[in-house]
Design a protein around this motif. Structure first.
Motif, short mmCIF file in Angstrom:
data_model
loop_
_atom_site.label_atom_id
_atom_site.label_comp_id
_atom_site.label_asym_id
_atom_site.label_seq_id
_atom_site.Cartn_x
_atom_site.Cartn_y
_atom_site.Cartn_z
N GLU A 89 -15.55 5.75 3.21
CA GLU A 89 -14.24 6.10 3.78
C GLU A 89 -13.17 5.12 3.29
O GLU A 89 -12.04 5.53 2.98
CB GLU A 89 -14.30 6.07 5.31
CG GLU A 89 -15.14 7.17 5.94
CD GLU A 89 -16.65 6.90 5.84
OE1 GLU A 89 -17.41 7.84 6.15
OE2 GLU A 89 -17.05 5.78 5.46
N THR A 90 -13.54 3.85 3.20
CA THR A 90 -12.59 2.84 2.73
C THR A 90 -12.30 3.03 1.25
O THR A 90 -11.16 2.84 0.80
CB THR A 90 -13.13 1.44 3.01
OG1 THR A 90 -13.32 1.27 4.41
CG2 THR A 90 -12.17 0.37 2.51
N GLN A 93 -9.68 5.58 0.96
CA GLN A 93 -8.36 5.03 1.28
C GLN A 93 -7.75 4.37 0.06
O GLN A 93 -6.57 4.59 -0.26
CB GLN A 93 -8.49 4.00 2.41
CG GLN A 93 -8.81 4.57 3.78
CD GLN A 93 -8.91 3.46 4.82
OE1 GLN A 93 -8.17 2.48 4.76
NE2 GLN A 93 -9.82 3.61 5.75
N ASN A 96 -6.64 6.91 -2.60
CA ASN A 96 -5.47 7.71 -2.24
C ASN A 96 -4.20 6.89 -2.08
O ASN A 96 -3.10 7.43 -2.11
CB ASN A 96 -5.74 8.48 -0.95
CG ASN A 96 -6.83 9.52 -1.13
OD1 ASN A 96 -6.97 10.11 -2.20
ND2 ASN A 96 -7.63 9.72 -0.09
N VAL A 98 -2.87 2.74 -0.34
CA VAL A 98 -2.78 1.99 0.90
C VAL A 98 -1.41 1.30 0.96
O VAL A 98 -0.74 1.14 -0.05
CB VAL A 98 -3.90 0.94 1.04
CG1 VAL A 98 -5.26 1.61 1.14
CG2 VAL A 98 -3.88 -0.03 -0.14
N ILE A 159 -7.36 -3.23 3.47
CA ILE A 159 -8.58 -2.59 3.97
C ILE A 159 -9.48 -3.59 4.70
O ILE A 159 -10.62 -3.30 5.01
CB ILE A 159 -9.36 -1.90 2.83
CG1 ILE A 159 -9.79 -2.91 1.77
CG2 ILE A 159 -8.53 -0.77 2.21
CD1 ILE A 159 -10.80 -2.39 0.77
#
Length: 210
Positions: A89-90, A93, A96, A98, A159
């Motif tokens: 999931e990270t 992130q 896409n 941050v 993150i």
């Protein structure tokens, strides 16, 4: 001798060395490397003193504009060691974008980038202050086409994974390869521009005068 008279070098910048030849501070400098660089040599695109890896040096002042100020983005790839295990999931992130804080205190969403989990390279050169092997950590390979100040370190902070090692391994097709920390390799002009996917020296003048 290159047609332009300029010279081009790749170094593996060691940890705890600044990307400069001159500094008012007591720090390790590029001039401390065991190599006789010609007058006028400078770094193209800096790495901070705690970052390692591929750094370009040249006597050609036009390279920075052609490579890092061009409208055409150029890929830069980094090997990054962070504390703790990075989840899928990270990773998404990071891929896409941050939010990081950039110059002027502005919040900025990073552009989409390529990120993958990798194994520690078997031939990776050791460094002082290595992370203890029994502590949970991850290795990431990250390719960006933008370069905000300390961008990757800020992305890792976003993150909540502390960046322990940051090694630039390539810019486009110009690769660090087997160069050891502190080693220098000189590159012929045509090959230099071809590997970086920027214009040849013969085309530079007309482009930069537009």
């Amino acid at each position: 001798m290159n047609e332009s008279g300029h010279r081009y070098f790749v170094i593996n910048k060691p940890y705890d060395m600044v990307s400069q030849f001159i500094s008012p501070d007591k720090v390790n400098l590029l001039g401390d490397l065991d190599y006789n660089f010609p007058e006028g040599t400078h770094a193209v695109g800096r790495l901070d003193n705690h970052s390692e890896g591929l750094l370009i040096l040249t006597t050609n002042k036009k390279v920075t504009k052609l490579l890092f100020e061009s409208e055409t983005p150029h890929k830069r790839t980094y090997l990054v060691q962070v504390k703790n295990i990075v989840s899928q999931e990270t990773l998404e992130q990071l891929r896409n974008g941050v939010s990081i804080r950039i110059k002027g205190g502005v919040d900025y969403i990073t552009s989409p980038c390529h990120v993958e989990l990798v194994e520690k390279p078997a031939n990776l050169f050791p460094r002082a202050h290595e992370l203890r092997p029994d502590l949970a950590h991850s290795w990431l390979l990250i390719t960006l086409t933008e370069g905000k100040f300390r961008q990757i370190r800020k992305m890792m902070a976003a993150i909540r994974h502390h960046c322990h090692r940051l090694i630039r391994v390539s810019i486009e097709d110009l690769e660090l390869g087997s160069l050891q920390p502190g080693q220098v390799m000189e590159i012929e002009e045509t090959a230099f521009f071809e590997k970086l996917k920027i214009t040849s020296w013969q085309e530079q003048t007309s482009i930069l005068l537009q």
